[in-house]
Design an enzyme around this catalytic site. Structure first.
Site, mmCIF file in Angstrom:
data_model
loop_
_atom_site.group_PDB
_atom_site.id
_atom_site.type_symbol
_atom_site.label_atom_id
_atom_site.label_comp_id
_atom_site.label_asym_id
_atom_site.label_seq_id
_atom_site.Cartn_x
_atom_site.Cartn_y
_atom_site.Cartn_z
ATOM 1 N N SER A 61 -33.717 -49.855 4.821
ATOM 2 C CA SER A 61 -34.041 -50.953 5.739
ATOM 3 C C SER A 61 -33.040 -51.116 6.875
ATOM 4 O O SER A 61 -33.337 -51.764 7.871
ATOM 5 C CB SER A 61 -34.185 -52.279 4.991
ATOM 6 O OG SER A 61 -32.926 -52.738 4.563
ATOM 7 N N LYS A 86 -28.473 -56.937 5.706
ATOM 8 C CA LYS A 86 -29.330 -57.222 6.871
ATOM 9 C C LYS A 86 -28.475 -57.629 8.068
ATOM 10 O O LYS A 86 -27.283 -57.843 7.956
ATOM 11 C CB LYS A 86 -30.310 -58.365 6.550
ATOM 12 C CG LYS A 86 -31.209 -58.114 5.358
ATOM 13 C CD LYS A 86 -32.151 -56.955 5.578
ATOM 14 C CE LYS A 86 -32.937 -56.656 4.300
ATOM 15 N NZ LYS A 86 -33.659 -55.410 4.356
#
Length: 188
Positions: free
Chosen positions: A37, A104
């Protein structure tokens, strides 16, 4: 003489373990990236180092910071979660295989109005310049969302293949485990 030496060793080892626990819970901790990701910025299984001072002192990360979050936003975090999340404790509890910690990037902070249109992220009406993303984002949404107080909004750099705030929601500040620091041993 032997007993005194053994007691000295035990005391030294106990001090080292307590010191390592305190450092890992409050100051500094390694994490491993799990998945793609954050491609192309970070790769799967890459080891990163996180300053936990933002978590310890509950301060807001900056825009663009790469953070480790506890994705279980539907539950409150406790000090016990911090202790059980330490790598030394994880060796004995199996918590090192916990997949609730995500890596993230911070996109929104409290009060920010976010929109997803024209294959871009807009913060407070301005399209973000994001040279770090892997490819053009396929995601769009209707309407705007406002980041609530004491929360952030995070996204992966591989926008089309990331489970992030678009799915799990806003991240409470106490769920931000720390901010990635540059690896001093990486030579980059």
């Amino acid at each position: 003489m032997k007993v005194r030496e053994i007691v000295g060793w035990i005391r030294s080892i106990a001090f080292a373990v307590v010191f390592a626990l305190v450092l890992g819970i409050f100051v500094f901790q390694p994490y491993k990236v799990d998945g793609h990701s954050m491609d192309p910025t970070l790769q799967d299984q890459q080891r990163i180092y996180v300053s936990k001072l933002s978590h310890t002192f509950n301060y807001m990360p900056d825009y663009g910071d790469i953070v480790v979050i506890d994705s279980r936003v539907d539950r409150s975090r406790t000090f016990l979660d911090d202790v059980l999340g330490h790598p030394l404790i994880g060796l004995f509890t199996g918590a090192q295989d916990d997949h609730s910690m995500y890596v993230k990037r911070v996109i929104g902070k409290p009060g920010d109005v976010l929109e997803f249109k024209n294959n871009k992220v807009y913060r407070n009406g301005i399209a973000l310049n994001e040279p770090y993303i892997k490819e053009t984002m396929d995601y769009e949404s209707n309407g705007k969302m406002t980041v609530p107080a004491d929360h952030i909004f995070v996204m992966g750099d591989n926008r089309n293949h990331s489970t992030d705030s678009r799915e799990i929601g806003f991240i409470p500040l106490d769920h931000v485990m720390g901010t990635m620091i540059k690896n001093p041993f990486a030579g980059k």
